[in-house]
Design a protein around this motif. Structure first.
Motif, PDB file in Angstrom:
ATOM      1  N   SER A 138       0.873  -1.232   0.131  1.00 15.29           N
ATOM      2  CA  SER A 138      -0.012  -0.097  -0.042  1.00 15.29           C
ATOM      3  C   SER A 138       0.692   1.376   0.134  1.00 15.29           C
ATOM      4  CB  SER A 138      -1.061   0.113   1.264  1.00 15.29           C
ATOM      5  OG  SER A 138      -0.168   0.026   2.242  1.00 15.29           O
ATOM      6  N   HIS A 139       2.065   1.243   0.348  1.00 11.22           N
ATOM      7  CA  HIS A 139       3.030   2.263   0.758  1.00 11.22           C
ATOM      8  C   HIS A 139       3.883   2.211  -0.126  1.00 11.22           C
ATOM      9  CE1 HIS A 139       0.400   2.840   4.014  1.00 11.22           C
ATOM     10  NE2 HIS A 139       1.019   3.940   4.724  1.00 11.22           N
ATOM     11  N   ARG A 140       4.133   1.595  -1.291  1.00  8.67           N
ATOM     12  CA  ARG A 140       5.343   1.423  -2.226  1.00  8.67           C
ATOM     13  C   ARG A 140       5.621   2.882  -2.769  1.00  8.67           C
ATOM     14  NH1 ARG A 140       2.233  -2.411  -6.691  1.00  8.67           N
ATOM     15  NH2 ARG A 140       1.249  -3.013  -4.747  1.00  8.67           N
ATOM     16  N   TYR A 141       4.798   3.799  -3.138  1.00  5.94           N
ATOM     17  CA  TYR A 141       5.292   5.053  -3.417  1.00  5.94           C
ATOM     18  C   TYR A 141       5.140   6.257  -2.452  1.00  5.94           C
ATOM     19  CZ  TYR A 141       3.746   2.310  -7.783  1.00  5.94           C
ATOM     20  OH  TYR A 141       3.614   1.258  -8.829  1.00  5.94           O
ATOM     21  N   SER A 142       5.157   5.737  -1.210  1.00  7.24           N
ATOM     22  CA  SER A 142       4.807   6.796  -0.234  1.00  7.24           C
ATOM     23  C   SER A 142       5.990   7.899  -0.082  1.00  7.24           C
ATOM     24  CB  SER A 142       4.798   6.042   1.171  1.00  7.24           C
ATOM     25  OG  SER A 142       6.011   5.556   1.515  1.00  7.24           O
ATOM     26  N   TYR A 209      -7.544  -4.054  -7.931  1.00 13.90           N
ATOM     27  CA  TYR A 209      -6.900  -4.274  -6.707  1.00 13.90           C
ATOM     28  C   TYR A 209      -7.236  -3.271  -5.682  1.00 13.90           C
ATOM     29  CZ  TYR A 209      -3.614  -5.762 -10.613  1.00 13.90           C
ATOM     30  OH  TYR A 209      -3.226  -6.497 -11.693  1.00 13.90           O
ATOM     31  N   SER A 210      -6.683  -3.624  -4.396  1.00 11.80           N
ATOM     32  CA  SER A 210      -6.640  -2.671  -3.272  1.00 11.80           C
ATOM     33  C   SER A 210      -5.924  -1.393  -3.367  1.00 11.80           C
ATOM     34  CB  SER A 210      -5.948  -3.466  -2.078  1.00 11.80           C
ATOM     35  OG  SER A 210      -6.317  -4.730  -1.650  1.00 11.80           O
ATOM     36  N   PRO A 211      -6.451  -0.362  -2.949  1.00  7.41           N
ATOM     37  CA  PRO A 211      -6.016   0.905  -3.416  1.00  7.41           C
ATOM     38  C   PRO A 211      -4.824   1.040  -2.736  1.00  7.41           C
ATOM     39  CG  PRO A 211      -7.932   1.065  -1.632  1.00  7.41           C
ATOM     40  CD  PRO A 211      -7.780  -0.406  -2.417  1.00  7.41           C
ATOM     41  N   LEU A 212      -3.579   1.817  -3.334  1.00  7.43           N
ATOM     42  CA  LEU A 212      -2.579   2.226  -2.588  1.00  7.43           C
ATOM     43  C   LEU A 212      -2.498   3.430  -1.670  1.00  7.43           C
ATOM     44  CD1 LEU A 212      -0.200   1.460  -5.675  1.00  7.43           C
ATOM     45  CD2 LEU A 212      -0.994  -0.235  -4.277  1.00  7.43           C
ATOM     46  N   SER A 213      -3.157   2.989  -0.621  1.00  9.98           N
ATOM     47  CA  SER A 213      -3.795   4.352   0.364  1.00  9.98           C
ATOM     48  C   SER A 213      -2.699   5.061   0.761  1.00  9.98           C
ATOM     49  CB  SER A 213      -4.474   3.716   1.278  1.00  9.98           C
ATOM     50  OG  SER A 213      -3.795   2.511   1.973  1.00  9.98           O
ATOM     51  N   GLY A 214      -1.422   4.421   0.961  1.00  9.50           N
ATOM     52  CA  GLY A 214      -0.371   5.214   1.592  1.00  9.50           C
ATOM     53  C   GLY A 214       0.611   5.934   0.776  1.00  9.50           C
ATOM     54  N   SER A 215       0.174   5.775  -0.770  1.00  7.47           N
ATOM     55  CA  SER A 215       1.193   6.374  -1.670  1.00  7.47           C
ATOM     56  C   SER A 215       0.899   7.548  -2.463  1.00  7.47           C
ATOM     57  CB  SER A 215       1.147   5.282  -2.907  1.00  7.47           C
ATOM     58  OG  SER A 215       1.733   3.897  -2.593  1.00  7.47           O
ATOM     59  N   LEU A 216       1.950   8.276  -2.690  1.00  2.00           N
ATOM     60  CA  LEU A 216       1.878   9.560  -3.678  1.00  2.00           C
ATOM     61  C   LEU A 216       1.209   9.140  -4.823  1.00  2.00           C
ATOM     62  CD1 LEU A 216       5.162  11.283  -2.400  1.00  2.00           C
ATOM     63  CD2 LEU A 216       2.928  11.777  -1.643  1.00  2.00           C
TER      64      LEU A 216
END
Length: 281
Positions: A138-142, A209-216
Protein backbone atom coordinates in the motif's frame (compact mmCIF):
# COMPACT_ATOMS: atom_id res chain seq x y z
CA UNK A 1 1.40 -6.54 -10.34
CA UNK A 2 -1.20 -8.80 -8.77
CA UNK A 3 -4.76 -8.62 -7.52
CA UNK A 4 -4.66 -8.58 -3.70
CA UNK A 5 -7.93 -9.25 -1.89
CA UNK A 6 -9.02 -6.22 0.09
CA UNK A 7 -10.16 -8.26 3.05
CA UNK A 8 -6.61 -9.54 3.61
CA UNK A 9 -5.43 -6.12 4.68
CA UNK A 10 -7.30 -6.64 7.95
CA UNK A 11 -5.29 -9.81 8.63
CA UNK A 12 -2.01 -8.75 7.11
CA UNK A 13 0.38 -10.07 9.78
CA UNK A 14 -1.40 -13.44 10.15
CA UNK A 15 -1.54 -14.12 6.42
CA UNK A 16 2.07 -13.07 5.99
CA UNK A 17 3.41 -15.35 8.76
CA UNK A 18 1.24 -18.31 7.76
CA UNK A 19 2.36 -18.18 4.16
CA UNK A 20 6.02 -17.79 5.09
CA UNK A 21 5.88 -20.94 7.25
CA UNK A 22 3.92 -23.08 4.81
CA UNK A 23 5.76 -22.29 1.58
CA UNK A 24 9.45 -22.00 2.47
CA UNK A 25 10.48 -25.16 0.53
CA UNK A 26 8.75 -23.99 -2.66
CA UNK A 27 9.95 -20.43 -2.25
CA UNK A 28 13.62 -21.39 -1.99
CA UNK A 29 13.64 -22.79 -5.52
CA UNK A 30 12.10 -19.61 -6.96
CA UNK A 31 14.55 -17.46 -5.00
CA UNK A 32 17.48 -19.43 -6.36
CA UNK A 33 16.30 -18.93 -9.94
CA UNK A 34 15.60 -15.23 -9.35
CA UNK A 35 18.98 -14.68 -7.73
CA UNK A 36 20.71 -16.44 -10.61
CA UNK A 37 19.04 -14.17 -13.18
CA UNK A 38 19.99 -11.10 -11.16
CA UNK A 39 23.62 -12.19 -10.79
CA UNK A 40 23.92 -13.06 -14.48
CA UNK A 41 22.74 -9.61 -15.53
CA UNK A 42 24.92 -7.90 -12.91
CA UNK A 43 28.04 -9.79 -13.98
CA UNK A 44 27.41 -9.46 -17.73
CA UNK A 45 28.55 -5.83 -17.63
CA UNK A 46 30.77 -6.10 -14.52
CA UNK A 47 28.61 -4.05 -12.18
CA UNK A 48 30.00 -3.50 -8.70
CA UNK A 49 27.47 -4.31 -5.97
CA UNK A 50 27.22 -2.26 -2.80
CA UNK A 51 24.61 -0.88 -0.44
CA UNK A 52 23.93 2.55 0.99
CA UNK A 53 22.51 3.17 4.45
CA UNK A 54 19.56 5.55 4.20
CA UNK A 55 17.17 6.35 7.05
CA UNK A 56 17.87 3.00 8.70
CA UNK A 57 17.43 0.99 5.49
CA UNK A 58 20.00 -0.73 3.30
CA UNK A 59 19.52 0.27 -0.34
CA UNK A 60 21.15 -1.85 -3.02
CA UNK A 61 23.27 -0.08 -5.62
CA UNK A 62 24.97 -1.57 -8.67
CA UNK A 63 27.58 0.76 -10.11
CA UNK A 64 29.36 0.80 -13.43
CA UNK A 65 32.76 2.08 -12.25
CA UNK A 66 34.65 4.56 -14.37
CA UNK A 67 31.97 4.90 -17.03
CA UNK A 68 31.30 8.59 -16.54
CA UNK A 69 33.42 11.66 -16.96
CA UNK A 70 33.04 15.08 -15.40
CA UNK A 71 30.17 17.08 -16.87
CA UNK A 72 28.60 14.16 -18.74
CA UNK A 73 24.96 13.22 -18.21
CA UNK A 74 24.64 9.75 -16.70
CA UNK A 75 21.60 7.50 -16.41
CA UNK A 76 20.36 5.86 -13.23
CA UNK A 77 17.87 2.98 -13.38
CA UNK A 78 15.05 2.14 -10.96
CA UNK A 79 13.26 -1.22 -10.93
CA UNK A 80 9.54 -1.92 -11.04
CA UNK A 81 7.27 -3.22 -8.29
CA UNK A 82 8.38 -6.82 -8.66
CA UNK A 83 6.15 -9.29 -6.81
CA UNK A 84 4.43 -7.52 -3.89
CA UNK A 85 1.73 -10.20 -3.84
CA UNK A 86 1.84 -13.90 -4.72
CA UNK A 87 -0.53 -16.87 -4.94
CA UNK A 88 -2.68 -15.04 -7.46
CA UNK A 89 -2.82 -11.95 -5.29
CA UNK A 90 -4.04 -13.83 -2.22
CA UNK A 91 -0.98 -13.39 0.02
CA UNK A 92 1.61 -10.67 0.53
CA UNK A 93 5.08 -11.72 -0.62
CA UNK A 94 7.85 -12.28 1.89
CA UNK A 95 10.26 -10.73 -0.62
CA UNK A 96 8.98 -8.39 -3.37
CA UNK A 97 12.12 -8.64 -5.52
CA UNK A 98 11.36 -9.19 -9.19
CA UNK A 99 12.23 -12.54 -10.76
CA UNK A 100 12.98 -10.71 -14.01
CA UNK A 101 14.49 -7.30 -13.20
CA UNK A 102 13.67 -5.46 -16.42
CA UNK A 103 15.27 -2.15 -15.45
CA UNK A 104 18.54 -3.98 -14.80
CA UNK A 105 18.19 -5.73 -18.16
CA UNK A 106 17.74 -2.37 -19.89
CA UNK A 107 20.71 -0.92 -18.04
CA UNK A 108 22.99 -3.68 -19.34
CA UNK A 109 22.19 -2.47 -22.88
CA UNK A 110 23.07 1.14 -22.07
CA UNK A 111 26.66 2.32 -22.45
CA UNK A 112 25.81 5.32 -20.26
CA UNK A 113 23.93 3.45 -17.55
CA UNK A 114 25.99 4.16 -14.46
CA UNK A 115 23.90 3.20 -11.45
CA UNK A 116 21.12 0.78 -10.60
CA UNK A 117 19.36 2.28 -7.59
CA UNK A 118 17.47 -0.23 -5.48
CA UNK A 119 14.18 0.26 -3.67
CA UNK A 120 14.02 -0.17 0.12
CA UNK A 121 13.51 -3.83 1.10
CA UNK A 122 14.08 -5.08 -2.46
CA UNK A 123 17.01 -7.48 -3.06
CA UNK A 124 18.30 -7.02 0.49
CA UNK A 125 16.72 -6.71 3.91
CA UNK A 126 13.07 -7.56 3.22
CA UNK A 127 12.96 -9.84 6.28
CA UNK A 128 14.88 -7.43 8.49
CA UNK A 129 13.63 -4.43 10.51
CA UNK A 130 12.70 -1.73 9.67
CA UNK A 131 11.24 -3.38 6.53
CA UNK A 132 7.52 -4.09 6.64
CA UNK A 133 5.21 -5.40 3.88
CA UNK A 134 3.53 -1.98 3.69
CA UNK A 135 6.62 -0.65 1.92
CA UNK A 136 6.02 -2.89 -1.10
CA UNK A 137 2.22 -2.94 -1.02
CA UNK A 138 0.00 0.00 0.00
CA UNK A 139 2.91 2.41 0.65
CA UNK A 140 5.17 1.45 -2.27
CA UNK A 141 5.18 5.04 -3.62
CA UNK A 142 4.90 6.73 -0.24
CA UNK A 143 6.72 9.86 0.85
CA UNK A 144 8.85 7.64 3.11
CA UNK A 145 9.98 5.41 0.23
CA UNK A 146 10.77 8.49 -1.88
CA UNK A 147 12.74 10.00 1.01
CA UNK A 148 14.77 6.82 1.52
CA UNK A 149 15.68 6.54 -2.16
CA UNK A 150 16.38 10.26 -2.43
CA UNK A 151 18.69 10.06 0.58
CA UNK A 152 20.54 7.09 -0.94
CA UNK A 153 20.93 8.86 -4.29
CA UNK A 154 22.16 12.08 -2.67
CA UNK A 155 24.67 10.05 -0.66
CA UNK A 156 25.95 8.45 -3.87
CA UNK A 157 26.20 11.85 -5.58
CA UNK A 158 28.22 13.23 -2.67
CA UNK A 159 30.68 10.36 -3.21
CA UNK A 160 30.83 11.20 -6.93
CA UNK A 161 31.16 15.01 -7.08
CA UNK A 162 32.03 14.92 -10.80
CA UNK A 163 28.45 13.82 -11.57
CA UNK A 164 26.45 17.02 -11.95
CA UNK A 165 23.77 16.00 -14.44
CA UNK A 166 21.70 12.79 -14.28
CA UNK A 167 18.75 11.14 -15.96
CA UNK A 168 16.47 8.78 -14.07
CA UNK A 169 15.01 5.80 -15.92
CA UNK A 170 12.24 3.95 -14.12
CA UNK A 171 10.24 0.92 -15.21
CA UNK A 172 6.57 0.53 -14.19
CA UNK A 173 6.36 1.54 -10.51
CA UNK A 174 9.99 2.57 -10.77
CA UNK A 175 8.86 5.19 -13.26
CA UNK A 176 6.52 6.65 -10.64
CA UNK A 177 9.38 6.79 -8.15
CA UNK A 178 11.73 8.32 -10.73
CA UNK A 179 9.27 11.17 -11.36
CA UNK A 180 8.89 11.79 -7.62
CA UNK A 181 12.62 11.60 -6.83
CA UNK A 182 13.43 14.02 -9.64
CA UNK A 183 11.46 16.72 -7.83
CA UNK A 184 13.85 16.46 -4.87
CA UNK A 185 17.29 16.01 -6.46
CA UNK A 186 18.58 19.12 -8.24
CA UNK A 187 21.06 17.20 -10.39
CA UNK A 188 18.22 15.43 -12.23
CA UNK A 189 17.61 17.02 -15.62
CA UNK A 190 15.63 14.25 -17.30
CA UNK A 191 13.22 11.43 -16.39
CA UNK A 192 12.17 8.47 -18.53
CA UNK A 193 9.12 6.68 -17.11
CA UNK A 194 8.43 3.36 -18.85
CA UNK A 195 4.95 1.82 -18.51
CA UNK A 196 4.37 3.80 -15.31
CA UNK A 197 0.98 3.81 -13.53
CA UNK A 198 0.70 7.59 -13.43
CA UNK A 199 -2.66 7.39 -11.67
CA UNK A 200 -2.42 4.48 -9.24
CA UNK A 201 -5.97 5.07 -8.00
CA UNK A 202 -7.35 4.63 -11.52
CA UNK A 203 -4.96 1.72 -12.11
CA UNK A 204 -6.16 -0.10 -8.96
CA UNK A 205 -9.80 0.46 -9.88
CA UNK A 206 -9.17 -0.76 -13.42
CA UNK A 207 -7.86 -4.12 -12.18
CA UNK A 208 -9.87 -4.44 -8.97
CA UNK A 209 -6.74 -4.14 -6.83
CA UNK A 210 -6.61 -2.86 -3.27
CA UNK A 211 -5.98 0.91 -3.29
CA UNK A 212 -2.43 2.09 -2.64
CA UNK A 213 -3.73 4.16 0.25
CA UNK A 214 -0.36 5.30 1.60
CA UNK A 215 1.20 6.21 -1.75
CA UNK A 216 1.72 9.50 -3.53
CA UNK A 217 -0.23 9.74 -6.78
CA UNK A 218 1.38 11.42 -9.80
CA UNK A 219 -2.05 12.38 -11.18
CA UNK A 220 -2.87 14.32 -8.01
CA UNK A 221 0.27 16.48 -7.93
CA UNK A 222 0.02 20.04 -9.19
CA UNK A 223 3.55 21.41 -8.88
CA UNK A 224 6.40 20.21 -11.08
CA UNK A 225 9.93 21.45 -11.78
CA UNK A 226 10.01 23.32 -15.06
CA UNK A 227 13.68 22.51 -15.74
CA UNK A 228 13.23 18.73 -15.99
CA UNK A 229 12.56 17.00 -19.31
CA UNK A 230 10.14 14.09 -19.01
CA UNK A 231 9.48 11.24 -21.40
CA UNK A 232 6.68 8.73 -20.78
CA UNK A 233 6.99 5.47 -22.73
CA UNK A 234 3.98 3.16 -23.14
CA UNK A 235 3.45 -0.09 -25.00
CA UNK A 236 0.61 -0.01 -27.49
CA UNK A 237 -0.49 -3.47 -26.32
CA UNK A 238 0.03 -2.88 -22.60
CA UNK A 239 -3.10 -4.09 -20.79
CA UNK A 240 -1.55 -3.68 -17.35
CA UNK A 241 -0.87 0.06 -17.64
CA UNK A 242 -2.87 1.28 -20.67
CA UNK A 243 -1.86 4.67 -21.99
CA UNK A 244 -5.46 5.78 -22.54
CA UNK A 245 -6.17 5.29 -18.83
CA UNK A 246 -2.97 7.00 -17.68
CA UNK A 247 -2.62 9.97 -20.05
CA UNK A 248 -4.55 12.36 -17.78
CA UNK A 249 -1.84 11.80 -15.13
CA UNK A 250 1.03 13.06 -17.29
CA UNK A 251 2.99 15.95 -15.73
CA UNK A 252 2.93 19.14 -17.84
CA UNK A 253 4.98 19.15 -21.06
CA UNK A 254 5.78 15.44 -20.84
CA UNK A 255 6.72 13.90 -24.18
CA UNK A 256 4.93 10.62 -24.90
CA UNK A 257 6.31 7.72 -26.90
CA UNK A 258 3.97 4.84 -27.83
CA UNK A 259 5.74 1.64 -28.87
CA UNK A 260 3.71 -0.40 -31.40
CA UNK A 261 3.30 -4.10 -30.64
CA UNK A 262 4.83 -3.78 -27.16
CA UNK A 263 3.12 -5.03 -24.00
CA UNK A 264 3.86 -4.13 -20.38
CA UNK A 265 7.26 -5.80 -20.43
CA UNK A 266 9.21 -3.30 -22.49
CA UNK A 267 11.02 -3.21 -24.91
CA UNK A 268 13.23 -5.78 -26.55
CA UNK A 269 16.85 -5.05 -27.42
CA UNK A 270 16.16 -3.09 -30.57
CA UNK A 271 13.31 -1.14 -28.94
CA UNK A 272 15.37 0.08 -25.99
CA UNK A 273 18.38 0.93 -28.11
CA UNK A 274 16.09 2.95 -30.38
CA UNK A 275 14.72 4.84 -27.39
CA UNK A 276 18.24 5.61 -26.19
CA UNK A 277 19.06 7.01 -29.62
CA UNK A 278 15.91 9.14 -29.38
CA UNK A 279 17.12 10.46 -26.01
CA UNK A 280 20.52 11.32 -27.42
CA UNK A 281 18.85 13.59 -29.98
Amino acid sequence: MFNPKKRLLEYFPTAFIFFALMTIPLFLGACSSSQGRFEALRDSVHLRQDSIEAMGFRVLVLEQPGLFTQGENVRIYIEGDGRPWIAGGEVVAADPTSRNPLALELMTQDDRGVLYLGRPCYFIGSSEPPCTPQLWTSHRYSDKVVQIMTSALVDWLVRHPSVADISLVGYSGGGVLALLIAERVTQVSQVVAIAAPLDHQRWAELHGYSPLSGSLNIASLNSWRSDVKRLAVFGEDDRNVPYMDMRHGLPPNTEVLILPGVSHRCCGNLGWLSILQHLEK
